[in-house]
Scaffold this active site. Structure first.
Site, mmCIF file in Angstrom:
data_model
loop_
_atom_site.group_PDB
_atom_site.id
_atom_site.type_symbol
_atom_site.label_atom_id
_atom_site.label_comp_id
_atom_site.label_asym_id
_atom_site.label_seq_id
_atom_site.Cartn_x
_atom_site.Cartn_y
_atom_site.Cartn_z
ATOM 1 N N GLY A 24 0.731 -1.424 -0.084
ATOM 2 C CA GLY A 24 0.093 0.062 0.056
ATOM 3 C C GLY A 24 1.031 1.073 0.234
ATOM 4 N N GLU A 56 6.322 3.834 5.012
ATOM 5 C CA GLU A 56 6.958 5.640 5.582
ATOM 6 C C GLU A 56 8.179 5.937 5.784
ATOM 7 O OE1 GLU A 56 5.819 2.222 7.007
ATOM 8 O OE2 GLU A 56 6.677 1.409 8.881
ATOM 9 N N HIS A 66 -2.130 6.251 8.744
ATOM 10 C CA HIS A 66 -1.126 5.084 8.537
ATOM 11 C C HIS A 66 0.454 5.775 8.500
ATOM 12 C CE1 HIS A 66 -0.022 0.817 9.869
ATOM 13 N NE2 HIS A 66 0.549 1.234 8.582
ATOM 14 N N GLU A 67 0.770 6.013 7.536
ATOM 15 C CA GLU A 67 2.316 5.776 6.765
ATOM 16 C C GLU A 67 2.382 7.639 7.881
ATOM 17 O OE1 GLU A 67 3.396 3.880 5.658
ATOM 18 O OE2 GLU A 67 1.328 3.023 4.948
ATOM 19 N N GLU A 101 3.916 -1.853 13.661
ATOM 20 C CA GLU A 101 2.410 -2.481 12.546
ATOM 21 C C GLU A 101 1.328 -1.998 13.534
ATOM 22 O OE1 GLU A 101 2.579 -1.000 9.714
ATOM 23 O OE2 GLU A 101 4.751 -1.618 9.692
HETATM 24 N N1 ARG Z 1 5.845 -0.295 6.679
HETATM 25 C C1 ARG Z 1 5.023 -0.754 5.543
HETATM 26 C C2 ARG Z 1 3.416 -0.621 5.665
HETATM 27 O O1 ARG Z 1 2.937 -0.567 7.221
HETATM 28 C C3 ARG Z 1 4.332 -1.466 4.716
HETATM 29 C C4 ARG Z 1 6.030 -1.905 4.021
HETATM 30 C C5 ARG Z 1 5.412 -3.609 3.695
HETATM 31 N N2 ARG Z 1 7.103 -3.781 2.566
HETATM 32 C C6 ARG Z 1 7.220 -4.957 2.400
HETATM 33 N N3 ARG Z 1 7.941 -5.358 0.862
HETATM 34 N N4 ARG Z 1 6.972 -5.817 3.062
HETATM 35 O O2 ARG Z 1 2.848 0.892 5.487
HETATM 36 ZN ZN ZN Z 2 2.402 0.354 8.299
#
Ligand code: ARG
Ligand code: ZN
Length: 847
Positions: free
Chosen positions: A252, A255, A288-289, A311
């Site tokens: 999505g 951050e 969220h970000e 998260e």
């Molecule tokens: N930290 C990001 C979020 O929660 C998600 C990124 C995950 N990316 C990945 N390649 N696993 O918005």
């Molecule tokens: Zn996140």
């Protein structure tokens, strides 16, 4: 080659400063790194220095200016302590990478001529040699050399000239938060003054032509910044905040410190091209970000096993924000529906894992509903157990104590235990134990006393045959037979396999309203008559419990229709009619009540009740229920559709969105009775995407809508995000008898660019989520998805592995379907050159 939580070792070397220079070129980007290392006083002395690095062409290395001869292995390089200076030293390396041929969209890659990065979880090692682990935090300075007009990285701008720009991020950060963007971009600009008086420049960068679609994201960003100050006392900490929209993106959004990178579908919106749900998703993900700046960036994770630390908490914070912006009741119901659809499904199958996993092969496979959504539920339970004031105190302590650190779930539990003066060791099991607990509630009524017996049980999950009892907060209220509240909400703490609670001196036998607000992520077994359920649906003071009562009525009936060919009785139809026409209720809530449980949810609940779900029978029963409901309420549906019109200019706010949601839910239902007449009128008159798309899909769902689809295509063929909807809708609402062929045909459409993750998902991902179509008895759905997973895996393992979860429910089904699915999974597993990502997922699914 799994990695285990139990094997954690602190890094042998810390990083004091990173300087990076990028000379950008599509096939030959040079990355020059200068890294100041110092031995970690907390680590055992004499250990080697390990740097991660993958797919890098090494040009040169020096240590303190002296050239070195080092030979990397497949995943990095190791320098023996004996070959290193005694104290701190400066490592300098030059490597070459090829962003243009990076189809995995991980590390530095290109999307439509623009350079961008995705480094979480382990993409930075594809950019340069580095200790690519979250517990190594350092300040970064970055210089970008390129002819492209816009050159961005983390932190504050530190100078720019023709063909170059420099950035300085003073906040120490792990490498997964590094970001770089270079392209021919345009910005929407705004400003925000923080509560401590800092003037922050806000920019949302998009490709030319998209600048008219950024206003809502900017508005959501400013509201997020204000909300985090007001609710969590967290202010932004740089002079600039950049957001970039990218068309090719695996997840999505991300951050990265001061430079959030987004999948363009979660930034770009106009009333003509985005639905109300798109607007809501943008608001949530922007928030969220942004919230990650404190919960994730300033306080990060010690290792990837702790992923839910950032998260789960950030999802919980975005849920609170959305509730404050819109409606807490509606948001809670939507969140529970998502949790059940995705996380309960995961927890019940071969991919079940704890919120804090104990091992992984590929960490990208653990960005799951369990880590995110169940993780958020654990925080919601903690807040319920300690109360709002102590929750606030615990969070203040968390920020004060751990700012600038890389932390663990233990650190998190400790601030709650201290702030609440409470032993939370049993609660901590929620982080360690996989599976959805089943809670059974049995009522007994005698001598004006109600006795409630609560039991809990969690079935085995992979690697965890035995389960311990959890601390389950069960919020309960008692409702009189006339619907009046007899006992307001109380939280019962169930902490043993079985417990008894009594309520004496009651005037009459009450109706029990259990698990109010969905106080714990459990499956509640509570036998109630349809009369009791109708009472709660009509009168409960708790909006979630009200919704749930209606949901339970519907699934009881749908189960009986599937299993015994029953028909919905008059009591159910009347309860639904009352909910539909009750003008005292929020239209958004009424829209949710009107929505029948989906086919996958029914398969899941039938399976949990000991049956083998038949996707065709479920599809047919649900369709029959829709016809019966539509016939029984046709007049009321038509009246509601007219009453819920939203005259005047389009607004994405919750009030109008709720009215449109009810209007379209009613139109979709009515299409089963009126030949689609109402839906066609809405389609023809629509001046916004919500109604245009809602009306078209209402027609598709009733087996109609071909002409409207052609018109939709003519109108939107040049808008890629709307075209994703055009692809998705045709698969989602396909007649199951033809769904695999319709999906296959769409993959041959000239606009089907399978390398774009959004587009791939809109056909193949959506087919996997169409229960009766995917599970068609001849196995054509399975074969088509497996073919495409193999193909995508060769280019983009992360995206392919994620979509492979459409197979996670295989063990629910009959032997024929099981055999077909296992055969396809085996075919995928045996494919030569299968990625580690896909190998792990398929291996776990096959058990
Ligand atoms: N930290 C990001 C979020 O929660 C998600 C990124 C995950 N990316 C990945 N390649 N696993 O918005
Ligand atoms: Zn996140």
């Amino acid at each position: 080659q799994p990695i285990y939580l139990a094997d954690y070792q602190p890094p042998a070397f810390l990083v004091e400063q990173v300087d990076l220079t990028f000379r950008l070129a599509p096939r030959t980007t040079r990355v020059i790194s200068r890294i100041r290392f110092a031995p970690n006083p907390a680590a055992m002395p004499g250990q080697p220095l390990r740097l991660d690095g993958e797919d890098l062409r090494l040009i040169s290395v020096s240590i303190d200016g002296v050239a070195q001869d080092v030979t990397p292995d497949a995943t990095g390089l190791t320098l023996d302590a004996a070959d290193l200076p005694d104290g701190p030293f400066t490592w300098q390396a030059e490597v070459e990478i090829a962003p243009e041929s990076n189809t995995a969209l991980d590390g530095l890659y290109m999307s439509n001529g623009m350079y961008c990065t995705q480094c979480e979880a382990e993409g930075f090692r594809k950019i340069t040699f580095y200790p690519d682990r979250p517990d190594v935090m350092a300040p970064f300075r970055v210089r970008i050399e390129s002819d492209l007009p816009v050159l961005l990285s983390n932190g504050n701008p530190a100078g720019a000239g023709k063909g170059w720009a420099e950035w300085n991020d003073p906040h120490p950060k792990p490498s997964y938060l590094f970001a770089l963007v270079a392209g021919d971009l345009v910005a929407t600009k705004d400003r925000f003054t923080t509560m401590d008086g800092r003037e922050v420049a806000l920019n949302i960068w998009v490709r030319k032509g998209d600048e008219g679609k950024t206003a809502y994201a900017m508005d959501a960003l400013k509201r997020s910044m204000l909300w985090d100050e007001q609710v969590y006392s967290r202010a932004y900490d740089l002079d600039i905040f950049n957001i970039v929209a990218v068309d090719d993106f695996n997840m999505g959004a991300m951050e990265n410190k001061g430079l959030n990178i987004f999948n363009s579908r979660y930034v770009l919106a106009s009333s003509a091209t985005a639905t109300d749900s798109d607007f809501a998703a943008i608001e949530r993900i922007i928030a969220h970000e942004y919230f990650h700046n404190w919960t994730g960036n300033r306080i990060t994770c010690r290792d990837w096993f702790q992923l839910s630390l950032k998260e789960g908490l950030t999802v919980f914070r975005d849920q609170q924000f959305m509730g404050d912006m819109r409606s807490h009741a509606v948001k809670r119901i939507e969140d529970v529906l998502t949790l059940r659809a995705r996380q309960f499904r995961e927890d019940a199958g071969p991919l079940a894992h704890p919120v804090r996993p104990e091992s992984y092969v590929e960490i990208n496979n653990f960005y799951t509903a369990t880590v995110y959504e169940k993780g958020a539920e654990l925080i919601r339970m903690l807040r319920l157990l300690v109360g709002e004031d102590r929750y606030a105190a615990a969070l203040d302590l968390y920020f004060a104590r751990h700012d600038g650190q890389a932390c663990t779930i233990e650190d998190w539990i400790a601030v709650f235990a201290e702030a609440a003066g409470r032993d939370l060791s049993q609660f901590k099991r929620w982080y360690e134990q996989a599976g959805t607990p089943q809670v059974t509630l049995v009522e007994d009524w005698a001598d004006q006393t109600l006795t409630l017996t609560l039991r809990q049980h969690t079935s085995p999950t992979p690697g965890q045959p035995l389960k311990e009892p959890l601390l389950v907060p069960v919020a309960i209220g008692l409702v009189g037979p006339d619907g009046a509240e007899l006992l307001p909400t109380q939280v019962l703490e169930l902490d043993s396999p079985e417990q008894v609670f009594t309520f004496a001196d009651l005037p009459a036998r009450p109706v029990v309203s259990a698990l109010r607000g969905f106080s714990a992520p459990v499956v509640l077994e509570h036998a109630q008559s349809s009369h009791e359920r109708a009472t709660l649906l009509g009168h409960d003071t708790d909006a979630f419990a009200r919704f749930e009562a209606g949901r339970n009525l519907a699934s009881d009936i749908l189960h009986a229709m599937v299993l015994e060919g029953a028909r919905p009785g008059p009591e159910y139809l009347e309860a639904m009619r009352l909910a539909l026409t009750d003008d005292t209720l929020d239209p958004a809530f009424r829209a949710l009540v009107l929505r029948l449980p989906g086919e996958d949810e029914l398969a899941q609940s039938l399976h949990a009740a000991g049956h083998t779900p038949d996707p065709d029978a479920i599809h047919a029963a649900r369709k029959r229920a829709l016809h019966i409901l539509a016939d029984a309420m046709a007049g009321d549906l038509s009246a509601v559709i007219d009453a819920m019109a939203t005259p005047g200019p389009y607004s994405p706010d919750a009030r109008d969105a709720g009215r449109r949601a009810l209007r379209l839910a009613a139109a979709a239902l009515l299409a089963h009775a009126d030949g689609g007449a109402k839906a066609r009128t809405i389609f023809a008159q629509a001046d916004n995407m919500t109604e245009q798309f809602g009306a078209w899909t209402a027609l598709l769902a009733s087996g109609d809508g071909a002409e409207e689809g052609a018109q939709f295509h003519r109108q939107w063929q040049d808008d890629r995000l709307v075209m994703d909807k055009w692809f998705a809708a045709q698969v989602m609402f396909a007649n199951p008898a033809h769904a695999p062929e319709i999906a296959a045909e769409l993959t041959r459409h000239p606009a089907f660019d399978w390398t774009n993750p959004n587009r791939f998902r809109s056909v193949i991902g959506v087919l996997g989520a169409h229960p009766a179509g995917f599970h068609r008895k001849d196995g054509a759905g399975y074969a088509l998805v497996a073919d495409w997973l193999i193909r995508l895996d060769g280019a983009n393992p992360q995206a392919a592995a994620r979509i492979s979860t459409v197979f996670e429910t295989w063990a629910r089904y009959d032997e024929t379907r099981q055999g077909l699915m296992r055969a396809e999974l085996t075919r995928v597993l045996e494919h030569p050159a299968l990625s580690r990502d896909m190998g792990e997922m398929v291996g776990r699914m096959l058990g």
